[in-house]
Every structure is written in structure tokens, then in C-alpha cells.
Design a protein around this motif. Sequence first.
Motif, short mmCIF file in Angstrom:
data_model
loop_
_atom_site.label_atom_id
_atom_site.label_comp_id
_atom_site.label_asym_id
_atom_site.label_seq_id
_atom_site.Cartn_x
_atom_site.Cartn_y
_atom_site.Cartn_z
N SER A 1 0.86 -1.18 0.00
CA SER A 1 0.00 0.00 0.00
C SER A 1 0.89 1.23 0.00
CB SER A 1 -0.85 0.03 1.28
OG SER A 1 -1.63 -1.13 1.40
N LEU A 2 0.29 2.39 -0.20
CA LEU A 2 1.02 3.64 -0.04
C LEU A 2 0.97 4.05 1.43
CD1 LEU A 2 -0.14 5.75 -3.12
CD2 LEU A 2 1.79 4.16 -2.93
N TYR A 3 2.04 4.66 1.87
CA TYR A 3 2.18 5.13 3.25
C TYR A 3 2.58 6.60 3.22
CZ TYR A 3 2.10 0.30 4.87
OH TYR A 3 1.73 -1.00 5.14
N ARG A 4 2.09 7.35 4.19
CA ARG A 4 2.50 8.75 4.37
C ARG A 4 3.40 8.78 5.59
NH1 ARG A 4 0.73 13.46 2.57
NH2 ARG A 4 -1.13 12.53 1.67
N SER A 5 4.60 9.38 5.42
CA SER A 5 5.53 9.44 6.55
C SER A 5 6.12 10.84 6.68
CB SER A 5 6.66 8.42 6.37
OG SER A 5 7.46 8.73 5.26
N VAL A 6 6.41 11.19 7.91
CA VAL A 6 7.10 12.44 8.20
C VAL A 6 8.56 12.24 7.76
CG1 VAL A 6 7.88 13.92 10.10
CG2 VAL A 6 5.55 13.01 10.08
N PRO A 7 9.19 13.25 7.15
CA PRO A 7 10.59 13.09 6.72
C PRO A 7 11.48 12.62 7.87
CG PRO A 7 9.70 15.13 5.86
CD PRO A 7 8.67 14.58 6.81
N TYR A 8 12.31 11.63 7.58
CA TYR A 8 13.23 11.07 8.56
C TYR A 8 14.65 11.42 8.09
CZ TYR A 8 15.86 7.62 11.25
OH TYR A 8 16.76 7.01 12.08
N GLU A 9 15.36 12.16 8.90
CA GLU A 9 16.70 12.63 8.52
C GLU A 9 16.65 13.36 7.17
OE1 GLU A 9 19.31 9.23 8.72
OE2 GLU A 9 19.36 9.30 10.90
N ALA A 10 15.56 14.04 6.93
CA ALA A 10 15.36 14.77 5.68
C ALA A 10 14.47 15.97 5.96
CB ALA A 10 14.72 13.86 4.63
N PRO A 59 5.99 -0.81 5.07
CA PRO A 59 5.49 -1.41 3.81
C PRO A 59 6.11 -2.78 3.53
CG PRO A 59 6.57 0.73 3.40
CD PRO A 59 6.60 0.49 4.87
N LEU A 60 7.38 -2.97 3.93
CA LEU A 60 8.01 -4.27 3.73
C LEU A 60 7.31 -5.34 4.55
CD1 LEU A 60 10.27 -5.91 2.41
CD2 LEU A 60 11.77 -5.23 4.31
N VAL A 72 11.51 1.33 15.51
CA VAL A 72 11.19 2.53 14.72
C VAL A 72 9.81 3.09 15.05
CG1 VAL A 72 12.71 1.83 12.82
CG2 VAL A 72 10.27 1.23 12.73
N GLN A 73 9.21 2.63 16.13
CA GLN A 73 7.83 3.04 16.42
C GLN A 73 7.68 4.54 16.67
OE1 GLN A 73 6.45 0.74 19.72
NE2 GLN A 73 7.89 1.63 21.17
N GLY A 74 8.77 5.23 16.98
CA GLY A 74 8.70 6.67 17.17
C GLY A 74 8.64 7.47 15.88
N GLN A 75 8.89 6.82 14.75
CA GLN A 75 8.82 7.50 13.45
C GLN A 75 7.37 7.50 12.96
OE1 GLN A 75 11.77 5.89 10.70
NE2 GLN A 75 13.09 5.40 12.44
N VAL A 76 6.88 8.67 12.59
CA VAL A 76 5.47 8.82 12.23
C VAL A 76 5.24 8.33 10.80
CG1 VAL A 76 3.56 10.43 11.96
CG2 VAL A 76 5.24 10.76 13.80
N ILE A 77 4.38 7.32 10.69
CA ILE A 77 4.01 6.76 9.37
C ILE A 77 2.59 6.21 9.45
CG2 ILE A 77 5.11 4.55 9.96
CD1 ILE A 77 5.74 4.27 6.92
N HIS A 78 1.83 6.44 8.38
CA HIS A 78 0.43 5.97 8.34
C HIS A 78 0.15 5.32 6.99
CE1 HIS A 78 -0.40 8.18 12.01
NE2 HIS A 78 0.17 9.23 11.46
N ARG A 79 -0.47 4.16 7.05
CA ARG A 79 -0.90 3.50 5.82
C ARG A 79 -2.08 4.28 5.26
NH1 ARG A 79 -2.34 -2.93 5.47
NH2 ARG A 79 -3.12 -2.93 3.33
N MET A 80 -2.05 4.52 3.96
CA MET A 80 -3.14 5.26 3.32
C MET A 80 -4.21 4.29 2.84
SD MET A 80 -0.69 7.95 1.29
CE MET A 80 -2.03 8.87 0.56
N ALA A 81 -5.43 4.77 2.78
CA ALA A 81 -6.55 3.91 2.38
C ALA A 81 -6.44 3.49 0.94
CB ALA A 81 -7.88 4.64 2.59
#
Length: 150
Positions: free
Chosen positions: A37-46, A124-125, A141-150
Motif C-alpha cells: 500500500s502507499l504510506y505517508r511518513s514524516v521526513p526522517y533525517e530529511a 510497507p516491507l 522505529v515506532q517513534g517514526q510517524v508513518i500511516h498506511r493510506m486507504a
Amino acid sequence: VACVALGANLGDAVATVQQALRDVAGLPSTQLIKASSLYRSVPYEAQGPDFINAVALVRTQLSPIDLLHALQALELKSGRERPFKNAPRTLDLDLIFYADVVLATPELMLPHPRWHERAFVLQPLAEVWPERVSAAQLSAVQGQVIHRMA
């Protein structure tokens, strides 16, 4: 089986990642086995806006370096520029695994050296290849913000 991580955070990132999945599937001597699926994530080290991410599993006759070059050509086609390290990008394609190949050259390292530190790869993996991702890796990595998109 090779694993490619896809990400974009400039322009229409959703459309870009969807097109990149089609483009990866269309590479010579390459078959798309499964895409997450597609995921939305906050930039990590970016920097920049949120990223749209996905992972694709492919079967390919291309060598690891030829696959890398094909992925880099797709990045260029999408307008990818590299003004500075971890800059926002129209498209980022990372070769994460290539079967069980271990490789360390100036151009390509396999497996990708930081794949297990990034929620935008692990989540996603875990969806498409759960055996490859451990609960401990996901927990780390649970502190990194990521959400699966519908």
C-alpha cells in the motif's frame, strides 16, 4: 527477489509513486511480484513535506548494478535533483535487497545499510514480506510517524 523502496515528497507524490510502481514493473526482464500500500511518513533525517512511500518486490534478470542504474534513470525521468544530502525529492528509488546478495562498492551496498532503521521501509516491507521484518525491528522505529493510506 529484489526489494525496491519508493518515496516522493515533491509535486503530486501519490501519482509519482503510483507511476514509479508501474515503471519499475515495466523495466526490462523484470516482473512486479507484489507492491505494498502507499504510506505517508514524516521526513526522517530529511526535510520538506511528508513523504509518500511504498515497497515493491520484483523478480529480475538485471544484475544488481544494472537494476540500480535503471532505477536511477527512472528518478531522473521524474525530475529528481540532488542539490544536497537528503533534499526533498520528486522520486527516490532505493534498492534494499537483491536476493541474498551482499555487496559493498562505492556505488552500491546490499542490503541497503540503513533499511532496518527506517519505518518508511519497514512498515510497507512488513506488509508484503512479513518474514523479512521482525517485531523487534518494527518496535525500534515506532517513534517514526508513518500511516498506511486507504
